[in-house]
Write a protein that holds these residues in place. Structure first.
Motif, short mmCIF file in Angstrom:
data_model
loop_
_atom_site.label_atom_id
_atom_site.label_comp_id
_atom_site.label_asym_id
_atom_site.label_seq_id
_atom_site.Cartn_x
_atom_site.Cartn_y
_atom_site.Cartn_z
N SER A 187 0.81 -1.22 0.00
CA SER A 187 0.00 0.00 0.00
C SER A 187 0.85 1.27 0.00
N PHE A 188 2.10 1.14 0.45
CA PHE A 188 3.00 2.30 0.53
C PHE A 188 4.36 1.82 0.07
N ARG A 189 4.69 2.12 -1.21
CA ARG A 189 5.92 1.60 -1.81
C ARG A 189 6.82 2.77 -2.21
N CYS A 190 8.04 2.70 -1.80
CA CYS A 190 8.98 3.80 -2.04
C CYS A 190 10.04 3.40 -3.05
N ASP A 191 10.31 4.30 -3.99
CA ASP A 191 11.44 4.16 -4.91
C ASP A 191 12.41 5.29 -4.60
N ALA A 192 13.68 4.95 -4.38
CA ALA A 192 14.69 5.96 -4.06
C ALA A 192 15.64 6.14 -5.23
N ASN A 193 15.73 7.36 -5.74
CA ASN A 193 16.69 7.70 -6.79
C ASN A 193 17.97 8.20 -6.12
N VAL A 194 19.04 7.42 -6.25
CA VAL A 194 20.28 7.68 -5.51
C VAL A 194 21.41 8.02 -6.48
N SER A 195 22.14 9.08 -6.16
CA SER A 195 23.35 9.41 -6.91
C SER A 195 24.35 10.03 -5.95
N VAL A 196 25.63 10.11 -6.38
CA VAL A 196 26.67 10.74 -5.57
C VAL A 196 27.46 11.71 -6.46
N ARG A 197 28.06 12.68 -5.83
CA ARG A 197 28.87 13.65 -6.57
C ARG A 197 29.86 14.30 -5.62
N LYS A 198 30.91 14.86 -6.18
CA LYS A 198 31.82 15.69 -5.40
C LYS A 198 31.12 17.02 -5.12
N PRO A 199 31.31 17.62 -3.95
CA PRO A 199 30.64 18.88 -3.62
C PRO A 199 30.86 19.93 -4.71
N GLY A 200 29.79 20.60 -5.10
CA GLY A 200 29.89 21.65 -6.10
C GLY A 200 29.79 21.17 -7.53
N GLN A 201 29.85 19.86 -7.75
CA GLN A 201 29.77 19.30 -9.09
C GLN A 201 28.31 19.12 -9.51
N PRO A 202 28.04 18.97 -10.82
CA PRO A 202 26.67 18.69 -11.28
C PRO A 202 26.16 17.38 -10.68
N LEU A 203 24.84 17.21 -10.71
CA LEU A 203 24.25 15.99 -10.19
C LEU A 203 24.83 14.76 -10.89
N GLY A 204 25.07 13.71 -10.12
CA GLY A 204 25.59 12.48 -10.70
C GLY A 204 24.48 11.68 -11.38
N THR A 205 24.85 10.59 -11.99
CA THR A 205 23.89 9.70 -12.64
C THR A 205 23.16 8.90 -11.58
N ARG A 206 21.85 8.90 -11.65
CA ARG A 206 21.07 8.26 -10.59
C ARG A 206 20.71 6.82 -10.95
N ARG A 207 20.55 6.03 -9.90
CA ARG A 207 20.00 4.68 -10.05
C ARG A 207 18.78 4.61 -9.12
N GLU A 208 17.70 4.05 -9.64
CA GLU A 208 16.44 4.01 -8.91
C GLU A 208 16.25 2.65 -8.24
N ILE A 209 16.20 2.66 -6.90
CA ILE A 209 15.94 1.43 -6.15
C ILE A 209 14.43 1.28 -6.02
N LYS A 210 13.88 0.21 -6.59
CA LYS A 210 12.43 0.05 -6.69
C LYS A 210 11.84 -0.68 -5.49
N ASN A 211 10.61 -0.27 -5.16
CA ASN A 211 9.72 -1.01 -4.26
C ASN A 211 10.33 -1.37 -2.91
#
Length: 484
Positions: free
Chosen positions: A199-223
């Protein structure tokens, strides 16, 4: 995102966004009259509309729209007076139509925020949108016989997908955000919040980057279907991405699954972008119109929200912020406390009991506050008897045990039956004190020589002689007067 201290992991900043699929508390599906009840035999709750049989047409569920309005009001969002349904095209065995009816360009709920605390620091996450859509069916794999099946009972179940900006900066924040959102949707009654049933399912889009850099490429962890799994999965994904980058490899955008047995994530498929779904307006559904008077009517029926109630508990009852926040983790808990506090007239003591003994029992027996075995009225009456000196704190625990086990229901009757009334007869108590003083001259001499432990020993002897029925405060007062 509010200004905050950025936590770095091995020199990398974590960036997380959430997509949460909230199953709406309706009895029928979003575009058909088929039941949404959980646990039915496979494919017994899929009607011609859900199966996309030729000639069938979807009809909007008014209750689902009302749930979306409630969420928008609770989160300070803009509720679009006109929103559009679209077809999200992809091909998968559990999607009978070959597309999912969702909202894309103009969702019904736009913007808003969710605020919560991580420790003493307040965090605020911005929402992009919350849009109505239908759920897909479910693929069932039986590895033992090497076959797969499709259960379409969930097909067409109403969902509200709640999407955040990438404002979250740690696993702790991610879990705190999810818990706060879970609390809100269950509090306002639009979702039962059962994560195990989906009934309540979360998908987390996770990425990492060095401070001040553009957003990194995300991977989505499902359900992610529990807060514990959420924490483990995100922590693993963060470590994996950092190690990949440090080893000179690049992160590929992907959808990943979490394996709770290994504590690892693994790629399921390359992550699609919106263009891959070839969205276009659904020709079978007219624009959704939400009139201002409808919004006002829903607003008038909205309950007091968790944060509002916590603030009131601080102002009206003088509770510390910690108590108020803890007691408003669920509407049931807040209601229970408030009834107990009004019965006994001692809000802080009621808070201590609810957060202490009541919560301990609930956790131990793994039951919700709605299944509590001591009513709020009983707890309030018990606290009254502590306050008016009828029983001691130790005796109160004995009374509570009887109430919890169901061996008694009336506080005063239990006190009487167990002989737990405190001794309030000053004359009788003075007689016991005189006997204890006469029988313990060494302790008396030590106390008069300035040794406080000797006094405590004398108090213990008085309590023992009274079989625990003496009022400790009264014992201290009378004993000191006798030894002066």
């Amino acid at each position: 995102m509010t200004e905050q201290t950025i936590k770095l992991i091995n020199g990398y900043e974590v960036v997380i966004g959430f997509e949460t699929h909230t199953q709406l508390a309706t009895q029928s599906k979003i575009f058909s009259r088929a039941s949404t009840a959980f646990g039915a035999e496979p494919n017994t709750q899929a009607c011609p509309v859900d199966l996309a049989l030729p000639g069938t047409l979807p009809v909007m569920n008014r209750k689902a729209v009302e749930c979306a309005i409630k969420l928008g009001l609770a989160l300070g969002s803009h509720i679009a007076p006109v929103s559009i349904f679209a077809r999200k095209n992809y091909f998968y065995p559990d999607l009978p139509k070959g597309y999912q009816i969702s909202q894309f360009e103009i969702p019904v709920v736009q913007g808003g925020t969710v605020s919560f605390f991580v420790g003493d620091e307040k965090k605020t996450v911005r929402l992009v949108r919350a849009h109505l859509e239908e759920d897909a069916g479910k693929s069932v794999h039986d590895e033992f016989i090497g076959q797969s099946g499709i259960d379409l009972n969930r097909a067409g179940t109403p969902l509200l997908e709640i999407v955040t900006e990438p404002d979250i900066r740690s696993t702790e924040e991610a879990v705190a955000y999810a818990k706060e959102l879970h609390k809100i949707v269950t509090w306002i009654g639009i979702c039962d919040g059962n994560m195990q049933e989906g009934s309540f399912r979360c998908d987390a889009n996770v990425s990492v980057r060095k401070p001040g850099q553009p957003l990194g490429t995300r991977r989505e962890i499902k359900n992610l279907n529990s807060f514990r799994n959420m924490q483990i999965a995100i922590d693993y994904e963060i470590r994996w991405q950092i190690e990949e980058i440090e080893d000179g490899r690049t992160i590929q955008q992907a959808t990943v699954l979490f394996n709770p047995d290994t504590g690892e994530t693994r790629a399921m498929r390359t992550k699609e972008d919106s263009a891959d779904y070839r969205y276009f307006p659904d020709p079978d559904l007219p624009p959704l119109h939400v009139a201002a008077d409808w919004v006002e009517k829903v607003k008038a029926d909205m309950p007091e929200l968790p944060r509002q109630r916590a603030d009131r508990f601080v102002g009206q009852y003088g509770l510390p912020e910690y108590d108020a926040t803890t007691l408003t983790q669920s509407q049931g808990m807040a209601d229970y406390f408030e009834v107990a506090a009004k019965v006994c007239g001692q809000p802080k003591l009621a808070s201590n009991w609810v957060m202490g003994e009541i919560s301990r029992r609930l956790n131990h027996e793994e039951i919700a506050i709605e299944q509590v075995k001591v009513s709020a009225e009983q707890l309030g009456a018990l606290i009254q008897r502590i306050q008016d000196g009828t029983i001691s704190n130790n005796a109160a625990k004995q009374v509570f045990e009887v109430l919890w086990t169901g061996e008694g229901s009336d506080v005063d009757a239990v006190i009487e039956a167990k002989g737990l009334k405190q001794m309030n007869d000053t004359g009788a108590l003075e007689k016991i004190i005189d006997e204890v003083i006469a029988a313990n001259p060494a302790n008396v001499e030590q106390y008069r020589a300035g040794k406080d432990k000797a006094f405590n020993a004398l108090v213990g002897q008085v309590m023992k002689a009274s079989k625990g029925k003496a009022n400790p405060g009264q014992v201290n007062e009378l004993l000191k007067a006798r030894l002066a």
